[in-house]
Every structure is written in structure tokens, then in C-alpha cells.
Write a protein that holds these residues in place. Structure first.
Motif, PDB file in Angstrom:
ATOM      1  N   UNK A  82      -6.163   3.003   4.257  1.00 47.35           N
ATOM      2  CA  UNK A  82      -6.833   3.052   2.960  1.00 47.35           C
ATOM      3  C   UNK A  82      -6.263   2.022   1.991  1.00 47.35           C
ATOM      4  N   UNK A  83      -4.952   1.873   1.957  1.00 45.95           N
ATOM      5  CA  UNK A  83      -4.330   0.916   1.032  1.00 45.95           C
ATOM      6  C   UNK A  83      -4.712  -0.509   1.408  1.00 45.95           C
ATOM      7  N   UNK A  84      -4.835  -0.783   2.721  1.00 42.75           N
ATOM      8  CA  UNK A  84      -5.246  -2.118   3.166  1.00 42.75           C
ATOM      9  C   UNK A  84      -6.694  -2.384   2.756  1.00 42.75           C
ATOM     10  N   UNK A  85      -7.520  -1.373   2.863  1.00 43.48           N
ATOM     11  CA  UNK A  85      -8.922  -1.493   2.465  1.00 43.48           C
ATOM     12  C   UNK A  85      -9.023  -1.895   0.992  1.00 43.48           C
ATOM     13  N   UNK A  86      -8.265  -1.229   0.142  1.00 44.13           N
ATOM     14  CA  UNK A  86      -8.284  -1.537  -1.288  1.00 44.13           C
ATOM     15  C   UNK A  86      -7.704  -2.922  -1.561  1.00 44.13           C
ATOM     16  N   UNK A  87      -6.699  -3.309  -0.801  1.00 45.55           N
ATOM     17  CA  UNK A  87      -6.086  -4.624  -1.014  1.00 45.55           C
ATOM     18  C   UNK A  87      -7.057  -5.751  -0.638  1.00 45.55           C
ATOM     19  N   UNK A  88      -7.883  -5.529   0.388  1.00 44.61           N
ATOM     20  CA  UNK A  88      -8.901  -6.523   0.753  1.00 44.61           C
ATOM     21  C   UNK A  88      -9.869  -6.715  -0.409  1.00 44.61           C
ATOM     22  N   UNK A  89     -10.296  -5.620  -1.022  1.00 48.23           N
ATOM     23  CA  UNK A  89     -11.212  -5.710  -2.160  1.00 48.23           C
ATOM     24  C   UNK A  89     -10.543  -6.422  -3.331  1.00 48.23           C
ATOM     25  N   UNK A  90      -9.290  -6.079  -3.597  1.00 45.65           N
ATOM     26  CA  UNK A  90      -8.570  -6.717  -4.706  1.00 45.65           C
ATOM     27  C   UNK A  90      -8.443  -8.216  -4.480  1.00 45.65           C
ATOM     28  N   UNK A  91      -8.106  -8.610  -3.256  1.00 46.14           N
ATOM     29  CA  UNK A  91      -7.970 -10.039  -2.952  1.00 46.14           C
ATOM     30  C   UNK A  91      -9.297 -10.757  -3.127  1.00 46.14           C
ATOM     31  N   UNK A  92     -10.390 -10.121  -2.719  1.00 52.46           N
ATOM     32  CA  UNK A  92     -11.709 -10.719  -2.886  1.00 52.46           C
ATOM     33  C   UNK A  92     -12.061 -10.893  -4.355  1.00 52.46           C
TER      34      UNK A  92
END
Length: 266
Positions: A82-92
Motif C-alpha cells: 500500500x505504501x508503495x502504491x501511494x509513493x508511485x502516485x506521489x512521484x507521478x
């Protein structure tokens, strides 16, 4: 090779999701229209369909159709924590070094969404192959993302795409809170026999060639062997053109399809 022989500028049956080659069947038109509505309303949508039915291509066509008002974030491999999922969105969203602490990470996403909104744009998160999402927590995070909102509207839209088993997964009772946030679901069906003929002619025309290269009996056989799934049609049609070129054939009939049907995996 066969491109010059048959008068094509480019390969008509490439497997890349080029929206120029998106044949708008009745189902594809409806799927695209529904997704456009979901973006305008800033909601969550679920799009399902068999492998190779055109879900990814529709998402690319959606991006082209909706213009610069929307900022798309594509997640092609959702096998993430879940944290990786959110980090992908943040990076985008342009966060240079997304935090590994969830509270700070959510703050970074919130600020980035407000900044995007101030610039007159809206985030669209597209999650492909969603049947591979490893646990419920990511679905919870997707649901909670819709809490990013102003008084009168959400700050993002979410499109979740996957194979038919995705519908079974989210139908479980534990996903009830998630299902209540979903504004639209649509299942994309394979092409009919008539649509298969139109699909072949459409793609050949877009590629610079002429319609009618495949005889009706060849189309019938292609449909029977592929079940109307576009990606499978592409594979069979490409091999048929290669065989036709090798045999100096100006017309692809059912005999060509019979010759190659056991030589390829579809």
C-alpha cells in the motif's frame, strides 16, 4: 516485407495500444463514453474484460480525448504494498522524494493535488491488471483517495481495469465499503463476427492499405479461432499476411487461415 506488398505504411495489427487503431465497436464506444463521464464527475470506475479485449487501448484513447485538463497516472503493475502504491502516485504528481512515512506521504499527495487543482487540472489514476492487487489494503487506499476533495467535488478520478475475476474479487462482502465508492462498472465483451470484419478493415485502412483483403470465409475462420478477442485477431491476421506475402497472394481466404492455425499460439 508484407507491408510494401499489401500497400501498408505501417503494420496494421501491431499489439501496441495505439489509440489510432482503436476500432470503436458498440462496446468500446460505450466503455469510452462511460469513462469520460466518470472523469467529468471525478469518481471511481471499474472496467473489466478478457485479456486482449482493448482495455488498455481504451485508457490511452481516453487520455487523448480528454485533453490537458486531466493529469494521468498509469499504474501497470499493481503488485505493490500500500505504501508503495501511494509513493508511485506521489512521484507521478511531481513529489521528488516521496516519504516512506504514511502520514507525511499523504500530506505530500494532498498538497500536490491542491497545486494541480489550482492550475486547473485533475488527477486521473489508472490501475491496470487490478486483479493482481495483492491484498485488501490497496483497495482501501484507493477508496480513501476519494476523500481528497473540496466542498463540491473530488480532486481526482480513479479507473480500475482488470480481467473478469476482478469483478468476483470486489464482490466479496469485505469490499462493500469500496464498492459503495464505485460510480460505474462496465464489462467489455469480445467482438461479434460482423465487428471482426469491420475491425480487420478498419485497421488495414488506418495503416494505409485497403479494406477487403480478408475474404468472408477467412473472417469467419478468424472469428471462430479467436472468439472475437482483438489481440488474438491481431496475431492471426499478422501471420496470415506473412503467409499471403510468402505465397504471393493478393487475397487472404480461409485456406490461409487453416494453413497457419496450428503454427501459432493464440
Amino acid at each position: 516485407m508484407y507491408k510494401t506488398f499489401y500497400g501498408f505504411r505501417e503494420k496494421p495489427f501491431s499489439k501496441t495500444p495505439d489509440p489510432r487503431f482503436l476500432y470503436m465497436s458498440v462496446g468500446h464506444r460505450e466503455a469510452l463514453a462511460r469513462l469520460q463521464y466518470v472523469l467529468e464527475e471525478r469518481e471511481i470506475a471499474i472496467l473489466t474484460g478478457e485479456i486482449g479485449c482493448g482495455k488498455t487501448t481504451i485508457s490511452r484513447a481516453l487520455m487523448d480525448a480528454m485533453g490537458d485538463v486531466y493529469h494521468f497516472c498509469f499504474i501497470f503493475n499493481p503488485r505493490l504494498a500500500a505504501i508503495e502504491f501511494l509513493r508511485v502516485i506521489a512521484a507521478n504528481l511531481g513529489v521528488e522524494k516521496p516519504s516512506t512515512a504514511k502520514d507525511f506521504l499523504l500530506g505530500e499527495i494532498t498538497q500536490a493535488l491542491y497545486d494541480l487543482h489550482e492550475n486547473g487540472r485533475c488527477l486521473v489514476v489508472v490501475v491496470d491488471e487490478a486483479q493482481l492487487i495483492p491484498d485488501r489494503e490497496i483497495f482501501d487506499e484507493i477508496r480513501l483517495l476519494t476523500n481528497f476533495q473540496l466542498d463540491d467535488q473530488n480532486l481526482l478520478s480513479i479507473i480500475i481495469m482488470g480481467q473478469p475475476e476482478l469483478r468476483r474479487i470486489v464482490s466479496a462482502p469485505l469490499f462493500e465499503p469500496f464498492r459503495q465508492r464505485v460510480a460505474m462498472t462496465y464489462h467489455l465483451l469480445p467482438l461479434t463476427l460482423e465487428e471482426t470484419q469491420e475491425y480487420l478493415d478498419f485497421r488495414m485502412t488506418v495503416a494505409g492499405g485497403c479494406a477487403g483483403l480478408f475474404a468472408p470465409d477467412a473472417v469467419q475462420r478468424i472469428y471462430e479461432l479467436t472468439g472475437g478477442v482483438p489481440r488474438k485477431i491481431n496475431t492471426l491476421a499478422t501471420n496470415a499476411l506473412l503467409t499471403g506475402f510468402a505465397k504471393d497472394l493478393a487475397w487472404i481466404d480461409a485456406s490461409v487461415i487453416e494453413d497457419i492455425k496450428n503454427e501459432i499460439i493464440i
